[in-house]
Write a protein that holds these residues in place. Structure first.
Motif, PDB file in Angstrom:
ATOM      1  N   VAL A 290       0.840  -1.200   0.000  1.00 15.15           N
ATOM      2  CA  VAL A 290       0.000   0.000   0.000  1.00 15.15           C
ATOM      3  C   VAL A 290       0.876   1.251   0.000  1.00 15.15           C
ATOM      4  O   VAL A 290       1.878   1.320   0.708  1.00 15.15           O
ATOM      5  CB  VAL A 290      -0.922   0.014   1.238  1.00 15.15           C
ATOM      6  N   ASP A 291       0.489   2.259  -0.803  1.00 18.76           N
ATOM      7  CA  ASP A 291       1.128   3.578  -0.799  1.00 18.76           C
ATOM      8  C   ASP A 291       0.106   4.621  -0.386  1.00 18.76           C
ATOM      9  O   ASP A 291      -1.017   4.636  -0.902  1.00 18.76           O
ATOM     10  CB  ASP A 291       1.657   3.941  -2.191  1.00 18.76           C
ATOM     11  N   LEU A 292       0.504   5.509   0.525  1.00 19.38           N
ATOM     12  CA  LEU A 292      -0.337   6.637   0.926  1.00 19.38           C
ATOM     13  C   LEU A 292       0.287   7.924   0.409  1.00 19.38           C
ATOM     14  O   LEU A 292       1.470   8.200   0.660  1.00 19.38           O
ATOM     15  CB  LEU A 292      -0.479   6.719   2.447  1.00 19.38           C
ATOM     16  N   TYR A 293      -0.501   8.697  -0.326  1.00 14.60           N
ATOM     17  CA  TYR A 293      -0.083  10.013  -0.809  1.00 14.60           C
ATOM     18  C   TYR A 293      -0.762  11.044   0.096  1.00 14.60           C
ATOM     19  O   TYR A 293      -1.997  11.118   0.160  1.00 14.60           O
ATOM     20  CB  TYR A 293      -0.475  10.203  -2.277  1.00 14.60           C
ATOM     21  N   LEU A 294       0.048  11.819   0.787  1.00 12.22           N
ATOM     22  CA  LEU A 294      -0.450  12.626   1.897  1.00 12.22           C
ATOM     23  C   LEU A 294      -0.676  14.073   1.491  1.00 12.22           C
ATOM     24  O   LEU A 294       0.167  14.688   0.820  1.00 12.22           O
ATOM     25  CB  LEU A 294       0.543  12.561   3.059  1.00 12.22           C
ATOM     26  N   ARG A 301      -7.471  12.861   7.770  1.00  9.87           N
ATOM     27  CA  ARG A 301      -8.166  13.286   6.556  1.00  9.87           C
ATOM     28  C   ARG A 301      -8.891  12.089   5.920  1.00  9.87           C
ATOM     29  O   ARG A 301      -8.474  10.934   6.054  1.00  9.87           O
ATOM     30  CB  ARG A 301      -7.164  13.854   5.529  1.00  9.87           C
ATOM     31  N   PRO A 302      -9.998  12.338   5.231  1.00 11.39           N
ATOM     32  CA  PRO A 302     -10.652  11.256   4.481  1.00 11.39           C
ATOM     33  C   PRO A 302      -9.687  10.646   3.463  1.00 11.39           C
ATOM     34  O   PRO A 302      -8.717  11.294   3.036  1.00 11.39           O
ATOM     35  CB  PRO A 302     -11.825  11.950   3.793  1.00 11.39           C
ATOM     36  N   ALA A 303      -9.954   9.419   3.071  1.00 16.27           N
ATOM     37  CA  ALA A 303      -9.068   8.726   2.136  1.00 16.27           C
ATOM     38  C   ALA A 303      -9.843   8.230   0.917  1.00 16.27           C
ATOM     39  O   ALA A 303     -11.007   7.831   1.024  1.00 16.27           O
ATOM     40  CB  ALA A 303      -8.387   7.542   2.814  1.00 16.27           C
ATOM     41  N   VAL A 304      -9.174   8.266  -0.233  1.00 17.06           N
ATOM     42  CA  VAL A 304      -9.691   7.677  -1.472  1.00 17.06           C
ATOM     43  C   VAL A 304      -8.728   6.561  -1.858  1.00 17.06           C
ATOM     44  O   VAL A 304      -7.546   6.808  -2.115  1.00 17.06           O
ATOM     45  CB  VAL A 304      -9.793   8.706  -2.609  1.00 17.06           C
ATOM     46  N   VAL A 305      -9.232   5.334  -1.888  1.00 17.73           N
ATOM     47  CA  VAL A 305      -8.406   4.160  -2.163  1.00 17.73           C
ATOM     48  C   VAL A 305      -8.648   3.722  -3.610  1.00 17.73           C
ATOM     49  O   VAL A 305      -9.778   3.390  -3.981  1.00 17.73           O
ATOM     50  CB  VAL A 305      -8.739   3.014  -1.187  1.00 17.73           C
ATOM     51  N   PHE A 306      -7.591   3.721  -4.406  1.00 13.76           N
ATOM     52  CA  PHE A 306      -7.695   3.408  -5.834  1.00 13.76           C
ATOM     53  C   PHE A 306      -7.277   1.959  -6.071  1.00 13.76           C
ATOM     54  O   PHE A 306      -6.187   1.533  -5.677  1.00 13.76           O
ATOM     55  CB  PHE A 306      -6.821   4.359  -6.651  1.00 13.76           C
ATOM     56  N   VAL A 307      -8.161   1.211  -6.734  1.00 14.41           N
ATOM     57  CA  VAL A 307      -7.972  -0.227  -6.934  1.00 14.41           C
ATOM     58  C   VAL A 307      -7.776  -0.479  -8.430  1.00 14.41           C
ATOM     59  O   VAL A 307      -8.675  -0.231  -9.241  1.00 14.41           O
ATOM     60  CB  VAL A 307      -9.183  -1.021  -6.407  1.00 14.41           C
ATOM     61  N   HIS A 308      -6.611  -0.981  -8.776  1.00 14.69           N
ATOM     62  CA  HIS A 308      -6.286  -1.169 -10.195  1.00 14.69           C
ATOM     63  C   HIS A 308      -7.062  -2.334 -10.801  1.00 14.69           C
ATOM     64  O   HIS A 308      -7.655  -3.160 -10.102  1.00 14.69           O
ATOM     65  CB  HIS A 308      -4.780  -1.358 -10.382  1.00 14.69           C
ATOM     66  N   GLY A 309      -7.031  -2.402 -12.111  1.00  7.94           N
ATOM     67  CA  GLY A 309      -7.743  -3.443 -12.837  1.00  7.94           C
ATOM     68  C   GLY A 309      -6.882  -4.664 -13.081  1.00  7.94           C
ATOM     69  O   GLY A 309      -5.897  -4.919 -12.404  1.00  7.94           O
ATOM     70  N   LEU A 326      -2.471   5.363 -11.738  1.00  8.51           N
ATOM     71  CA  LEU A 326      -2.755   5.221 -10.306  1.00  8.51           C
ATOM     72  C   LEU A 326      -2.088   6.325  -9.502  1.00  8.51           C
ATOM     73  O   LEU A 326      -2.711   6.916  -8.605  1.00  8.51           O
ATOM     74  CB  LEU A 326      -2.295   3.848  -9.811  1.00  8.51           C
ATOM     75  N   VAL A 327      -0.850   6.632  -9.833  1.00  5.51           N
ATOM     76  CA  VAL A 327      -0.145   7.706  -9.124  1.00  5.51           C
ATOM     77  C   VAL A 327      -0.852   9.035  -9.357  1.00  5.51           C
ATOM     78  O   VAL A 327      -1.032   9.838  -8.433  1.00  5.51           O
ATOM     79  CB  VAL A 327       1.326   7.774  -9.573  1.00  5.51           C
ATOM     80  N   GLY A 328      -1.285   9.266 -10.607  1.00  2.00           N
ATOM     81  CA  GLY A 328      -1.968  10.516 -10.916  1.00  2.00           C
ATOM     82  C   GLY A 328      -3.270  10.663 -10.157  1.00  2.00           C
ATOM     83  O   GLY A 328      -3.563  11.738  -9.601  1.00  2.00           O
ATOM     84  N   TYR A 329      -4.068   9.611 -10.091  1.00  2.37           N
ATOM     85  CA  TYR A 329      -5.310   9.665  -9.326  1.00  2.37           C
ATOM     86  C   TYR A 329      -5.034   9.954  -7.853  1.00  2.37           C
ATOM     87  O   TYR A 329      -5.716  10.775  -7.218  1.00  2.37           O
ATOM     88  CB  TYR A 329      -6.054   8.328  -9.445  1.00  2.37           C
ATOM     89  N   ALA A 330      -4.047   9.267  -7.289  1.00  2.84           N
ATOM     90  CA  ALA A 330      -3.760   9.450  -5.863  1.00  2.84           C
ATOM     91  C   ALA A 330      -3.270  10.865  -5.575  1.00  2.84           C
ATOM     92  O   ALA A 330      -3.652  11.479  -4.560  1.00  2.84           O
ATOM     93  CB  ALA A 330      -2.720   8.426  -5.419  1.00  2.84           C
ATOM     94  N   ARG A 331      -2.447  11.404  -6.439  1.00  4.24           N
ATOM     95  CA  ARG A 331      -1.971  12.778  -6.244  1.00  4.24           C
ATOM     96  C   ARG A 331      -3.108  13.782  -6.421  1.00  4.24           C
ATOM     97  O   ARG A 331      -3.139  14.816  -5.732  1.00  4.24           O
ATOM     98  CB  ARG A 331      -0.840  13.076  -7.232  1.00  4.24           C
ATOM     99  N   LEU A 332      -4.032  13.484  -7.338  1.00  6.76           N
ATOM    100  CA  LEU A 332      -5.186  14.365  -7.513  1.00  6.76           C
ATOM    101  C   LEU A 332      -6.018  14.397  -6.231  1.00  6.76           C
ATOM    102  O   LEU A 332      -6.480  15.458  -5.797  1.00  6.76           O
ATOM    103  CB  LEU A 332      -6.026  13.886  -8.691  1.00  6.76           C
ATOM    104  N   ALA A 333      -6.195  13.228  -5.601  1.00  4.64           N
ATOM    105  CA  ALA A 333      -6.921  13.185  -4.332  1.00  4.64           C
ATOM    106  C   ALA A 333      -6.190  13.972  -3.261  1.00  4.64           C
ATOM    107  O   ALA A 333      -6.804  14.724  -2.485  1.00  4.64           O
ATOM    108  CB  ALA A 333      -7.108  11.730  -3.890  1.00  4.64           C
ATOM    109  N   GLY A 337      -6.984  17.568  -0.723  1.00  6.46           N
ATOM    110  CA  GLY A 337      -6.987  17.479   0.726  1.00  6.46           C
ATOM    111  C   GLY A 337      -7.311  16.105   1.274  1.00  6.46           C
ATOM    112  O   GLY A 337      -7.492  15.930   2.477  1.00  6.46           O
ATOM    113  N   MET A 338      -7.404  15.095   0.389  1.00  8.48           N
ATOM    114  CA  MET A 338      -7.670  13.735   0.810  1.00  8.48           C
ATOM    115  C   MET A 338      -6.357  12.945   0.872  1.00  8.48           C
ATOM    116  O   MET A 338      -5.360  13.332   0.287  1.00  8.48           O
ATOM    117  CB  MET A 338      -8.611  13.030  -0.180  1.00  8.48           C
TER     118      MET A 338
END
Length: 506
Positions: A290-294, A301-309, A326-333, A337-338
């Motif tokens: 698991v990677d957390l982008y802070l 803070r709320p979290a958005v967990v991205f699950v790959h295909g 995946l990295v782009g989505y996580a950084r966007l979140a 502020g997520m």
């Protein structure tokens, strides 16, 4: 003259090829359908033990009967399970056969039984147990009229054709499914053509995408001796469209068709391309799988967990959590502020969904236990083939799950996956969502097979009054996040993320 020797798939014998053989003959070719021991009435089994080797010998007998007279080119056609005896025979008679056609089937491997290609996951597990106990005699009963869908798509089969398929069906000798295929490699250099029935869920583009992920088995398909043709049909084209099948077999014999792009060719596949949005970098904390982008924010803070295909080959490098999408989505979140979260799960084969679901659940426990995460405010965002994993969360929504999102998802099992009656079926699960908000990002140029699952989900959501919000990318393709870096894509990504954030903080 081209001589076609055709080998039928599970539960079917020579009769299933009747119309196709007649059409090939009318076009000037010679066509022979192989009668299979223990399946065709003309070849009753002498004992209870009918093995894959028995059917290989059946095919060899036809090859030898045809002979190698001057100007006669033998093309072996294997449909479904029939590719195993076809390939085994080609391996024994490499100087007699000029091409092997794989008709809507998998890729047999030395030492692996046909059981590995059985689409019905439950049945596969049951038969694997019999193989371990060396109980390989006997037969497997054919499907009922309503049960063929578990073996492949019945799309385009008329009611009469489905009745005929059911009437022709015979019990399949277990030994033909459980005995490993043994190959010497003698036919390895033989030209081959894959004929893909697209309504069964696989197209040339899908094969290219899988090869691009680094699967060494699929990488061999980029050999220039390998071509691909498509039929817009379900799994039994000899019954649904025999004329089109005959035409495509003639083209296959001539070596026509598309060739795969080698993985190292100039055209960059979708998954390593840059994310469509420029998003600021954010601190990353790697914990196991698991990677957390802070975010730059105080307090949990709320979290958005991205699950790959997937499926994604086990040896693919980099792994999905390091792909730009995946990295782009996580950084966007994180920019919103997520806490953006990515993870690797073990969806390496269509039989791995339960294992992948367990990996996702374990990742969520880790994420929710982190003091930087508000454990009561979590969203799950699924991509592509990971979309089937939404079914668990729709059926049993925990109180802390505030939103589900999905981009280009597969929302019902594709026919060839053999999961139609199982646990991972979001179209059926959405009625149990209990008001869980769902943000669905649709690509307007999605592949038809996946688009059909999305539309079925939308219809089911509307029928049950689910809280569904649609975000459309009209000109987007599957993987639009990297394939289509347009303002339309960027606007859709922002809109979808805003919707998810609203459900998390509202």
């Amino acid at each position: 003259m081209t001589v076609f020797i055709m080998v039928a798939g599970a539960f079917t014998g020579a009769e299933v090829w009747r119309e196709t053989a007649a059409l090939l003959a009318a076009a000037g070719s010679e066509a022979h359908a192989v009668p299979l021991t223990g399946v065709d009435a003309s070849r009753p089994a002498a004992s209870a033990h009918v093995s894959l080797e028995t059917h290989i010998e059946d095919v060899i007998a036809v090859i030898d009967a045809v002979g190698t007279a001057s100007g006669r080119e033998i093309v072996l056609v294997g449909h479904d399970h029939g590719i195993h005896p076809a390939l085994g025979a080609a391996d024994r008679r490499p100087h007699h056969v000029t091409r092997v056609v794989y008709l809507d089937c998998g890729m047999p491997r030395n030492g692996v039984p046909a059981l590995a290609a059985v689409p019905d996951q439950v049945l596969r597990a049951q038969l694997a147990g019999r193989a371990r106990r060396d109980e390989c005699d006997g037969v497997l009963a054919p499907p009922s009229r309503d049960g063929w869908q578990r073996w492949g798509s019945t799309a385009d089969l008329s009611a009469a054709a489905l009745d005929r398929l059911t009437a022709l069906a015979a019990p399949q000798p277990l030994g033909t499914l459980l005995q490993p295929l043994r190959l010497t490699g003698a036919a390895a250099a033989m030209p081959t053509t894959g004929v893909l029935c697209t309504r069964n869920g696989v197209s040339v583009d899908v094969v290219q995408q899988l090869a691009d992920l680094g699967d060494p088995v699929l990488a061999t398909l980029a050999d220039p001796r390998v071509t691909f043709l498509e039929l817009p049909s379900g799994h039994w084209p000899m019954l649904s469209c025999p004329s089109a099948l005959a035409d495509v077999l003639v083209r296959a014999a001539a070596g026509e068709g598309r060739r795969l792009r080698p993985v190292d060719a100039a055209a960059t596949p979708a998954h390593p391309r840059p994310f469509a949005l420029e998003v600021p970098e954010s601190p990353r904390d790697r914990r196991g799988h698991v990677d957390l982008y802070l975010p730059d924010a105080d307090g949990p803070r709320p979290a958005v967990v991205f699950v790959h295909g997937g499926p994604v080959p086990a040896g693919a490098r980099p792994t999905p959590r390091d792909w730009p999408t995946l990295v782009g989505y996580a950084r966007l979140a994180a920019a919103e502020g997520m806490v953006g979260v990515t993870l690797d799960h073990r969806l390496h084969d269509v039989g791995d969904f339960a294992r992948a679901a367990a990996d996702v659940a374990a990742a969520l426990e880790l994420v929710r236990a982190d003091p930087r995460v508000d454990a009561d405010r979590v969203a799950l965002w699924f991509l592509s083939g990971g979309g089937l994993l939404t079914a668990d969360w729709l059926r049993e929504r925990p109180v802390w799950l505030r939103c589900l999102a999905a981009s280009c998802p597969v929302l019902a099992p594709l026919p060839a996956w053999g999961l139609s009656d199982g646990r991972f079926h979001p179209v059926r699960a959405v009625a149990h969502g209990g008001g869980l908000p769902v943000v669905l990002v649709r690509a307007g140029r999605e592949t038809p097979e996946i688009a059909a699952t999305v539309e079925a989900f939308v219809t089911a959501s509307q029928d049950c009054g689910a809280a569904l919000e649609l975000v459309d990318v009209p000109n987007g393709r599957h993987g639009f996040e990297t394939l289509d870096p347009t303002e339309e894509t960027r606007s859709a990504l922002r809109q979808a993320m805003r919707a998810v954030v609203t459900h998390l903080v509202g």
